[in-house]
Each structure stands twice: as structure tokens, then as C-alpha cells.
Write a protein that holds these residues in place. Structure first.
Motif, mmCIF file in Angstrom:
data_model
loop_
_atom_site.group_PDB
_atom_site.id
_atom_site.type_symbol
_atom_site.label_atom_id
_atom_site.label_comp_id
_atom_site.label_asym_id
_atom_site.label_seq_id
_atom_site.Cartn_x
_atom_site.Cartn_y
_atom_site.Cartn_z
ATOM 1 N N ASP A 118 46.738 32.651 34.491
ATOM 2 C CA ASP A 118 46.032 32.888 32.818
ATOM 3 C C ASP A 118 45.789 34.228 32.251
ATOM 4 O O ASP A 118 45.412 34.061 31.124
ATOM 5 C CB ASP A 118 44.580 31.961 33.008
ATOM 6 C CG ASP A 118 43.730 32.636 33.877
ATOM 7 O OD1 ASP A 118 43.973 33.609 34.496
ATOM 8 O OD2 ASP A 118 42.646 32.142 34.061
ATOM 9 N N PHE A 119 46.064 35.302 32.939
ATOM 10 C CA PHE A 119 46.097 36.609 32.513
ATOM 11 C C PHE A 119 47.303 37.070 31.610
ATOM 12 O O PHE A 119 47.342 37.923 30.967
ATOM 13 C CB PHE A 119 45.853 37.581 33.556
ATOM 14 C CG PHE A 119 46.802 37.720 34.593
ATOM 15 C CD1 PHE A 119 47.958 38.474 34.387
ATOM 16 C CD2 PHE A 119 46.694 36.799 35.486
ATOM 17 C CE1 PHE A 119 49.130 38.515 35.377
ATOM 18 C CE2 PHE A 119 47.873 36.819 36.554
ATOM 19 C CZ PHE A 119 48.925 37.535 36.493
ATOM 20 N N VAL A 120 48.311 35.993 31.734
ATOM 21 C CA VAL A 120 49.807 36.175 30.691
ATOM 22 C C VAL A 120 49.261 35.843 29.436
ATOM 23 O O VAL A 120 49.137 34.720 28.997
ATOM 24 C CB VAL A 120 50.645 35.531 31.439
ATOM 25 C CG1 VAL A 120 52.041 35.637 30.369
ATOM 26 C CG2 VAL A 120 51.097 35.889 32.916
ATOM 27 N N ASP A 121 49.720 36.872 28.281
ATOM 28 C CA ASP A 121 49.244 36.520 26.996
ATOM 29 C C ASP A 121 50.558 35.911 26.447
ATOM 30 O O ASP A 121 50.577 34.622 25.821
ATOM 31 C CB ASP A 121 49.078 37.864 26.372
ATOM 32 C CG ASP A 121 48.650 37.627 25.101
ATOM 33 O OD1 ASP A 121 48.153 36.439 24.688
ATOM 34 O OD2 ASP A 121 48.027 38.617 24.363
ATOM 35 N N PHE A 122 51.902 36.331 26.568
ATOM 36 C CA PHE A 122 53.110 35.863 26.045
ATOM 37 C C PHE A 122 54.193 36.530 26.534
ATOM 38 O O PHE A 122 54.166 37.340 27.443
ATOM 39 C CB PHE A 122 52.996 36.201 24.531
ATOM 40 C CG PHE A 122 52.910 37.437 23.960
ATOM 41 C CD1 PHE A 122 53.978 38.131 23.778
ATOM 42 C CD2 PHE A 122 51.481 37.976 23.650
ATOM 43 C CE1 PHE A 122 53.786 39.519 23.360
ATOM 44 C CE2 PHE A 122 51.384 39.285 23.049
ATOM 45 C CZ PHE A 122 52.430 40.079 22.840
ATOM 46 N N VAL A 133 53.763 39.937 28.938
ATOM 47 C CA VAL A 133 52.687 40.666 28.536
ATOM 48 C C VAL A 133 51.380 40.326 28.888
ATOM 49 O O VAL A 133 51.209 39.018 28.857
ATOM 50 C CB VAL A 133 52.887 40.724 26.805
ATOM 51 C CG1 VAL A 133 51.699 41.662 26.302
ATOM 52 C CG2 VAL A 133 54.136 41.250 26.477
ATOM 53 N N ILE A 134 50.655 40.965 29.435
ATOM 54 C CA ILE A 134 49.589 40.752 30.265
ATOM 55 C C ILE A 134 48.233 41.086 29.016
ATOM 56 O O ILE A 134 48.269 41.813 28.265
ATOM 57 C CB ILE A 134 49.163 41.779 31.443
ATOM 58 C CG1 ILE A 134 50.048 41.801 32.228
ATOM 59 C CG2 ILE A 134 47.870 41.469 31.727
ATOM 60 C CD1 ILE A 134 50.718 40.671 32.785
ATOM 61 N N LYS A 135 47.158 40.197 29.106
ATOM 62 C CA LYS A 135 46.147 40.316 28.401
ATOM 63 C C LYS A 135 44.940 40.995 29.171
ATOM 64 O O LYS A 135 44.644 40.262 29.976
ATOM 65 C CB LYS A 135 45.795 39.211 27.712
ATOM 66 C CG LYS A 135 45.608 37.835 28.576
ATOM 67 C CD LYS A 135 45.359 36.614 27.605
ATOM 68 C CE LYS A 135 45.458 35.172 28.398
ATOM 69 N NZ LYS A 135 45.361 34.080 27.429
ATOM 70 N N PRO A 136 44.581 42.184 28.947
ATOM 71 C CA PRO A 136 43.659 42.698 29.759
ATOM 72 C C PRO A 136 42.204 42.135 29.776
ATOM 73 O O PRO A 136 41.663 41.807 30.801
ATOM 74 C CB PRO A 136 43.284 44.108 29.130
ATOM 75 C CG PRO A 136 44.599 44.422 28.364
ATOM 76 C CD PRO A 136 45.105 43.133 27.918
ATOM 77 N N ASN A 137 41.981 41.501 28.748
ATOM 78 C CA ASN A 137 40.630 40.753 28.833
ATOM 79 C C ASN A 137 40.647 39.625 29.819
ATOM 80 O O ASN A 137 39.692 38.803 30.246
ATOM 81 C CB ASN A 137 40.200 40.108 27.493
ATOM 82 C CG ASN A 137 39.076 40.961 27.047
ATOM 83 O OD1 ASN A 137 38.401 41.819 27.568
ATOM 84 N ND2 ASN A 137 38.994 40.803 25.721
ATOM 85 N N ALA A 138 41.549 39.065 30.399
ATOM 86 C CA ALA A 138 41.917 38.175 31.118
ATOM 87 C C ALA A 138 42.348 38.432 32.511
ATOM 88 O O ALA A 138 42.377 37.477 33.400
ATOM 89 C CB ALA A 138 42.856 36.963 30.664
ATOM 90 N N LEU A 139 42.464 39.577 32.951
ATOM 91 C CA LEU A 139 42.994 40.095 34.051
ATOM 92 C C LEU A 139 41.763 39.808 35.080
ATOM 93 O O LEU A 139 42.048 39.510 36.272
ATOM 94 C CB LEU A 139 43.162 41.519 34.109
ATOM 95 C CG LEU A 139 44.386 42.048 33.728
ATOM 96 C CD1 LEU A 139 44.634 43.506 34.043
ATOM 97 C CD2 LEU A 139 45.327 41.539 35.024
ATOM 98 N N LEU A 140 40.611 39.772 34.883
ATOM 99 C CA LEU A 140 39.293 39.844 35.913
ATOM 100 C C LEU A 140 38.715 38.440 35.686
ATOM 101 O O LEU A 140 38.463 37.915 34.698
ATOM 102 C CB LEU A 140 38.290 40.817 35.309
ATOM 103 C CG LEU A 140 38.726 42.306 35.428
ATOM 104 C CD1 LEU A 140 37.732 43.117 34.793
ATOM 105 C CD2 LEU A 140 39.256 42.704 36.721
ATOM 106 N N THR A 141 38.583 37.936 36.798
ATOM 107 C CA THR A 141 37.655 36.337 36.751
ATOM 108 C C THR A 141 36.277 36.997 36.547
ATOM 109 O O THR A 141 35.715 38.044 36.454
ATOM 110 C CB THR A 141 37.630 35.833 38.221
ATOM 111 O OG1 THR A 141 36.793 36.753 39.392
ATOM 112 C CG2 THR A 141 39.029 35.937 38.806
ATOM 113 N N GLU A 142 35.498 35.758 36.106
ATOM 114 C CA GLU A 142 34.178 35.997 35.806
ATOM 115 C C GLU A 142 33.296 36.834 36.855
ATOM 116 O O GLU A 142 32.355 37.536 36.431
ATOM 117 C CB GLU A 142 33.468 34.699 35.383
ATOM 118 C CG GLU A 142 33.987 34.160 33.923
ATOM 119 C CD GLU A 142 34.009 35.193 32.875
ATOM 120 O OE1 GLU A 142 32.751 35.833 32.595
ATOM 121 O OE2 GLU A 142 34.833 35.234 31.986
ATOM 122 N N GLU A 143 33.821 36.244 38.129
ATOM 123 C CA GLU A 143 33.080 36.871 39.164
ATOM 124 C C GLU A 143 33.289 38.210 39.326
ATOM 125 O O GLU A 143 32.320 39.066 39.729
ATOM 126 C CB GLU A 143 33.384 36.030 40.582
ATOM 127 C CG GLU A 143 32.608 36.756 41.802
ATOM 128 C CD GLU A 143 33.286 35.895 43.004
ATOM 129 O OE1 GLU A 143 33.471 36.472 44.100
ATOM 130 O OE2 GLU A 143 33.339 34.762 42.955
#
Length: 161
Positions: A118-122, A133-143
Motif C-alpha cells: 500500500d506504499f506504492v503510489d503509481f 513510485v513510492i509514497k513516503p507517507n505510506a511507507l510506515l505503518t501506524e505502529e
């Protein structure tokens, strides 16, 4: 128009939109961070800041498939803007900035999307290759975000003084 910096991990090509980056740095000494979780490789001091080094390689390896790529020596640090603040990520090398628009920019296939991707943007189509292309805001889990925000850098700052 999307501007994407292309980087390599284990010989495989990826990208991040420039807007998600703080800076690109030469490799520097990574200092251990006692009691840090496995996904934090240590810390790095860049100018006046100390940043956690996030193991982007293990996160992105889910895209590489069985066997992943061949290990290569890290030569660059990407400082990425994430929900946890700025984190450093080690990469093999950085290639160039791509400008992409229109049909060259495609959504990541829904059938390939999982909670682990889910960290993949497009995806950007370039000649005969696809660049994820990676989306940095989704690289990390909430934990992970919570854990990184709670890291204690005071011991490192004291050592630096």
C-alpha cells in the motif's frame, strides 16, 4: 507534470516524487540506536539534524518478488517526509529526475495491491520499463510512526556534543 527522483535498491529501479523528499545526501556514518526496532538501522546526523534510518530495503523487497535483487553497496541517503517526520533511507544509488505526465503515469494495478504494497503510489512507464513510485507517507505503518515519534535521540545528541 510529476517530477520523480529515480533510485536503485538491490539493482532494481524505483521512484519517489520530489515533493515527498527533504534532500538527497551522500552516505554517512550510521550510528546504532540502542533498543531500536529492527526496521530502524540506526541514526544519521546531517547538518544540524539527527534522523532515524528506516530500513526501506526490507519494506520494498515485497515488490521485488522471490530472491529480490542483488545486494549493492549503499551510496546515498534519501531524507523523506513521512507521517513520523523526516526519516533517512539508504539506497544503492540515485539516477536522475524524471518528468512524467499523461499516459506515462498509470495507477498501480489493483490486483497487485495488498496491505504489504500500500506504499506504492503509481507506476511510470519509461521506454521498455516500469518504475514503481513510492509514497513516503505510506511507507510506515501506524505502529512504526508511533514508535519513531517516541525514539529518544537525547543520548546521541549528548555524544555529539
Amino acid at each position: 507534470m510529476r517530477e520523480i527522483i529515480v533510485f536503485f535498491l538491490n539493482g532494481k529501479e524505483y521512484g519517489i516524487e520530489i515533493i515527498g523528499m527533504q534532500s538527497l545526501e551522500k552516505i554517512q556514518e550510521i550510528r546504532p540506536l540502542p533498543d531500536a526496532p529492527d526496521y530502524i538501522l540506526g541514526t544519521v546526523k546531517i547538518r544540524d539534524g539527527i534522523y532515524p534510518v528506516f530500513d526501506i530495503n526490507s519494506k520494498i523487497s515485497t515488490l521485488a518478488g522471490p530472491g529480490g535483487g542483488q545486494a549493492v553497496e549503499y551510496t546515498k541517503i534519501l531524507l523523506l517526509r513521512t507521517k513520523a517526520g523526516t526519516v533517512a533511507c539508504l539506497v544503492d544509488r540515485v539516477d536522475k529526475v524524471l518528468r512524467a505526465e499523461g499516459e506515462d503515469v498509470q495507477p498501480f494495478p489493483k490486483m497487485a495491491m495488498t496491505k504489504d504494497t500500500d506504499f506504492v503510489d503509481f507506476v511510470v512507464r519509461r521506454e521498455n520499463r516500469l518504475i514503481v513510485v513510492i509514497k513516503p507517507n505510506a511507507l510506515l505503518t501506524e505502529e512504526q510512526v508511533k514508535c519513531i515519534r517516541e525514539l529518544d535521540f537525547s543520548k546521541i545528541e549528548e555524544e555529539e556534543s
